[in-house]
Design a protein around this motif. Structure first.
Motif, mmCIF file in Angstrom:
data_model
loop_
_atom_site.group_PDB
_atom_site.id
_atom_site.type_symbol
_atom_site.label_atom_id
_atom_site.label_comp_id
_atom_site.label_asym_id
_atom_site.label_seq_id
_atom_site.Cartn_x
_atom_site.Cartn_y
_atom_site.Cartn_z
ATOM 1 N N ASP A 281 37.917 -18.186 59.491
ATOM 2 C CA ASP A 281 37.071 -17.351 58.652
ATOM 3 C C ASP A 281 35.833 -18.107 58.167
ATOM 4 O OD1 ASP A 281 36.798 -14.780 57.484
ATOM 5 O OD2 ASP A 281 37.161 -15.694 55.528
ATOM 6 N N ALA A 282 35.893 -19.460 58.218
ATOM 7 C CA ALA A 282 34.842 -20.281 57.615
ATOM 8 C C ALA A 282 33.431 -19.981 58.142
ATOM 9 C CB ALA A 282 35.174 -21.759 57.782
ATOM 10 N N PRO A 283 33.219 -19.913 59.482
ATOM 11 C CA PRO A 283 31.847 -19.652 59.951
ATOM 12 C C PRO A 283 31.308 -18.332 59.434
ATOM 13 C CG PRO A 283 33.299 -20.190 61.782
ATOM 14 C CD PRO A 283 34.158 -20.107 60.575
ATOM 15 N N ILE A 284 32.169 -17.304 59.383
ATOM 16 C CA ILE A 284 31.720 -15.985 58.943
ATOM 17 C C ILE A 284 31.351 -16.032 57.467
ATOM 18 C CG2 ILE A 284 32.374 -13.563 58.781
ATOM 19 C CD1 ILE A 284 34.529 -14.300 60.974
ATOM 20 N N SER A 285 32.203 -16.679 56.660
ATOM 21 C CA SER A 285 31.887 -16.703 55.231
ATOM 22 C C SER A 285 30.680 -17.594 54.956
ATOM 23 C CB SER A 285 33.095 -17.117 54.390
ATOM 24 O OG SER A 285 33.838 -18.087 55.031
ATOM 25 N N THR A 286 30.523 -18.666 55.766
ATOM 26 C CA THR A 286 29.337 -19.517 55.591
ATOM 27 C C THR A 286 28.076 -18.721 55.894
ATOM 28 O OG1 THR A 286 30.687 -21.248 56.535
ATOM 29 C CG2 THR A 286 28.386 -21.773 56.165
ATOM 30 N N TRP A 287 28.126 -17.948 56.965
ATOM 31 C CA TRP A 287 26.985 -17.128 57.345
ATOM 32 C C TRP A 287 26.633 -16.142 56.225
ATOM 33 C CZ3 TRP A 287 22.824 -16.894 59.883
ATOM 34 C CH2 TRP A 287 22.203 -15.672 60.158
ATOM 35 N N ARG A 288 27.672 -15.526 55.660
ATOM 36 C CA ARG A 288 27.436 -14.579 54.569
ATOM 37 C C ARG A 288 26.823 -15.281 53.365
ATOM 38 N NH1 ARG A 288 31.108 -9.991 53.734
ATOM 39 N NH2 ARG A 288 32.068 -11.161 52.071
ATOM 40 N N TRP A 289 27.304 -16.517 53.121
ATOM 41 C CA TRP A 289 26.786 -17.274 51.988
ATOM 42 C C TRP A 289 25.308 -17.598 52.205
ATOM 43 C CZ3 TRP A 289 24.966 -22.381 51.598
ATOM 44 C CH2 TRP A 289 24.800 -22.844 50.288
ATOM 45 N N ILE A 290 24.968 -17.993 53.459
ATOM 46 C CA ILE A 290 23.576 -18.322 53.768
ATOM 47 C C ILE A 290 22.693 -17.089 53.571
ATOM 48 C CG2 ILE A 290 21.994 -18.931 55.652
ATOM 49 C CD1 ILE A 290 24.252 -20.756 56.715
ATOM 50 N N VAL B 175 35.531 -2.381 57.487
ATOM 51 C CA VAL B 175 35.741 -2.866 56.120
ATOM 52 C C VAL B 175 35.805 -4.387 56.076
ATOM 53 C CG1 VAL B 175 36.780 -0.880 55.036
ATOM 54 C CG2 VAL B 175 38.191 -2.356 56.440
ATOM 55 N N ARG B 176 35.262 -4.978 55.019
ATOM 56 C CA ARG B 176 35.394 -6.417 54.773
ATOM 57 C C ARG B 176 36.306 -6.623 53.566
ATOM 58 N NH1 ARG B 176 34.428 -10.877 57.701
ATOM 59 N NH2 ARG B 176 34.814 -11.886 55.725
ATOM 60 N N GLU B 177 36.291 -5.660 52.654
ATOM 61 C CA GLU B 177 37.133 -5.774 51.467
ATOM 62 C C GLU B 177 38.030 -4.547 51.368
ATOM 63 O OE1 GLU B 177 33.619 -6.066 50.269
ATOM 64 O OE2 GLU B 177 33.602 -8.245 50.314
ATOM 65 N N VAL B 178 39.245 -4.750 50.911
ATOM 66 C CA VAL B 178 40.083 -3.602 50.596
ATOM 67 C C VAL B 178 40.535 -3.738 49.148
ATOM 68 C CG1 VAL B 178 40.940 -3.193 52.915
ATOM 69 C CG2 VAL B 178 42.166 -4.743 51.422
ATOM 70 N N MET B 179 40.919 -2.612 48.546
ATOM 71 C CA MET B 179 41.437 -2.660 47.191
ATOM 72 C C MET B 179 42.938 -2.433 47.233
ATOM 73 S SD MET B 179 38.426 -0.694 45.237
ATOM 74 C CE MET B 179 37.827 0.190 46.633
ATOM 75 N N LEU B 180 43.663 -3.313 46.565
ATOM 76 C CA LEU B 180 45.110 -3.160 46.490
ATOM 77 C C LEU B 180 45.427 -2.408 45.204
ATOM 78 C CD1 LEU B 180 45.989 -6.766 47.554
ATOM 79 C CD2 LEU B 180 46.506 -4.720 48.842
ATOM 80 N N ILE B 181 46.384 -1.498 45.282
ATOM 81 C CA ILE B 181 46.684 -0.648 44.132
ATOM 82 C C ILE B 181 48.053 -0.982 43.565
ATOM 83 C CG2 ILE B 181 47.009 1.716 43.378
ATOM 84 C CD1 ILE B 181 45.204 2.601 45.569
ATOM 85 N N TRP B 182 48.085 -1.261 42.283
ATOM 86 C CA TRP B 182 49.364 -1.415 41.602
ATOM 87 C C TRP B 182 49.581 -0.184 40.734
ATOM 88 C CZ3 TRP B 182 46.525 -5.652 42.819
ATOM 89 C CH2 TRP B 182 47.203 -6.763 43.325
ATOM 90 N N PRO B 183 50.549 0.650 41.072
ATOM 91 C CA PRO B 183 50.791 1.807 40.222
ATOM 92 C C PRO B 183 51.447 1.343 38.922
ATOM 93 C CG PRO B 183 52.345 1.775 42.048
ATOM 94 C CD PRO B 183 51.469 0.570 42.199
ATOM 95 N N THR B 184 51.012 1.899 37.793
ATOM 96 C CA THR B 184 51.700 1.587 36.538
ATOM 97 C C THR B 184 52.538 2.790 36.169
ATOM 98 O OG1 THR B 184 49.660 2.245 35.483
ATOM 99 C CG2 THR B 184 50.087 -0.102 35.617
ATOM 100 N N GLU B 185 53.734 2.522 35.690
ATOM 101 C CA GLU B 185 54.668 3.601 35.386
ATOM 102 C C GLU B 185 54.098 4.512 34.307
ATOM 103 O OE1 GLU B 185 57.688 4.563 36.651
ATOM 104 O OE2 GLU B 185 56.991 3.254 38.276
#
Lengths: 318, 163
Positions: free
Chosen positions: A61-70, A270-280
């Motif tokens: 993942d490093a080259p991709i994230s470095t590119w995004r950072w640049i 997608v690059r990001e997903v959201m994880l859902i924690w249901p609360t009772e």
């Protein structure tokens, strides 16, 4: 040259020992396969080996994230200002929408309380980054950078900004694997938003298509219908958009209509997903629900006031 | 002595790690089905040249790691790699003296066997794949084999010269 060198490395291994070792390892693999296919005793083993694979994923993942950072650090000031103003406008819009939503939520809770129905639970959401996408094109699996250390659990729902992405199938310590809704082995209970017609959306192996194989020919469904999660499977919270119906073919002699839908989430982008924690949901007392709703509203109002105050100060300075 | 052995082990281990990384690098969907099976190619090369050190045991361990990395059934790639490497080691003397064209044809057969075993295990476990592109890695793997084998023999001789 290699053959001439009569060093241990180049001599043929003992044939019978090789055969024995092969049979032993093959037997062990078959045992593992059977156990892994039937039961889930091996989750611990997977987790341990998965932790050793984690550095590899980070490295890949490093080259991709470095590119995004640049790209991020070299955007011009002008672009940033443009983006900032766009985001400000967007934020204002969403806040206005959210205000209405908060009022509706409180009203909904109150009405459900009056009806003595179970109130809907609310959800906690956390963004996580996708580290890799399935290496096998017939199995749509993604790896995200949150694991059991962050409280991820098996079967947890993953969504993106526009709809359901998939669910977690395997939790490691630092990363976990999720199956996409387009995987041929994934099925998801959905309902048609327009009329509440319930059915199941099955993945097709194609990122841009889901199939709805269990709808009879006379079902009330048409192109453009929005499918949302029905919450019946237990894995997904109700009401998240899943897909939009894009073709309905009714063949009179077939018992079921051929219906396909296009996933709302951009599954292969997608690059990001959201994880859902249901609360009772709190269903102990009617008053408690209403109280918390009001409290939340007060808190929100106070937060807003705090945010508005410095802004006002700045404008008066100018 | 131990230094010499380390010297010889390091490039092999590094090539296996590199193959594992290449097998999980995200690729565009269009060319994803044609990703050559780097892990199988690497293991076949080392099993053919150094069968004493790298044979079924190495293949099994690497196979288990591949299973975890790809989220497949635990033991699937291990079994398939183990079998392919067993065949390779069994015939490594013949393979070594083959000319490149004949060796490539044999690698094609080995890769096809590998992919078939995976297909078969999937079938038994109830995961069916009917698409023709499933066999893509066999073709691309065969096409890239001459390059892979030349690259690795380059590494091998350089390491030996350094010693």
């Amino acid at each position: 040259m290699a053959a001439v060198k009569s060093d241990n490395q180049h001599r043929a291994p003992n044939a019978s020992a090789l055969g024995f070792r092969f049979l032993l390892l093959a037997g062990l693999s078959i045992l593992l396969l059977v156990i892994d296919n039937r039961e889930n005793y091996l989750d611990g083993v997977r987790k341990a080996i998965g932790a050793s694979v984690h550095p590899l994923r980070v490295l890949v993942d490093a080259p991709i994230s470095t590119w995004r950072w640049i790209v991020d650090t070299t955007t011009s000031r002008n672009e940033l200002r443009l983006e900032n103003s766009r985001l400000q406008a967007e934020r204002l819009l969403t806040q206005a929408r959210l205000q209405k939503y908060a009022a509706l939520e409180a009203e909904n809770a109150r009405l459900r309380a009056l009806l003595e129905a179970t109130p809907h639970g609310s959800e906690r959401i956390r963004v996580s980054e996708i580290m890799s996408v399935s290496a096998n094109p017939f199995r749509h699996v993604i790896v995200v950078d949150k694991g059991s250390r962050d409280g991820v659990f098996d079967g947890q729902a993953m969504v993106d900004a526009s709809g359901v992405v998939g669910q977690v199938i395997e939790v490691g310590l630092l990363s976990s694997q999720g199956i996409l809704i387009s995987d041929p082995d994934h099925a998801l209970p959905v309902e048609v938003n327009r009329n509440g017609l319930r059915t199941i959306a099955v993945g097709s192996g194609d990122f841009a298509r889901l199939e709805l194989p269990f709808l009879p020919n006379n079902a009330d469904i048409k192109e453009g219908d929005l499918l949302v999660t029905s919450g019946l499977g237990g894995a997904f919270p109700a009401g998240y958009p899943v897909a939009v119906v894009d073709s309905v073919t009714r063949v009179p002699q077939e018992p079921f209509a051929a219906v396909t839908a296009k996933p709302a989430a951009a599954l292969n982008q997608v690059r990001e997903v959201m994880l859902i924690w249901p609360t009772e949901p709190k269903n102990t007392a009617v008053d408690a629900t209403v109280d918390t709703a009001v409290d939340n509203k007060d808190d929100a109002a106070r937060d807003d006031a705090r945010e508005i105050a410095p802004a006002a100060a700045e404008t008066s300075d100018e | 002595m131990s230094n010499g052995r380390n010297n010889r082990r390091l490039p092999v281990l590094m090539s296996i790690v590199a193959a594992l990384m290449l097998s999980i690098v995200p690729l565009p969907t269009a060319i994803e089905p044609f990703r050559p099976d780097w892990v199988a190619l690497t293991l076949i090369y080392w099993a053919m040249t150094l069968p004493r050190s790298y044979s079924v045991g190495t293949a099994w361990v690497v196979g288990i790691i591949v299973d975890v990395a790809h989220g497949t059934l635990l033991g699937q790639h291990a079994l398939a790699l183990c079998f392919v490497i067993y065949v390779t080691v069994k015939f490594h003397l013949q393979l070594r003296v083959f000319p490149l064209s004949q060796m490539t044809a044999t690698v094609f057969a080995l890769l096809a066997l590998y992919q078939f075993l995976l297909f078969w295990i999937n079938g038994v476990a109830g995961l069916h794949t009917e698409s023709v592109t499933y066999w893509g890695p066999v073709i691309t793997g065969t096409l890239i084999w001459p390059l892979v084998s030349m690259f690795f023999s380059g590494i091998r001789y350089r390491v030996r010269a350094d010693r």
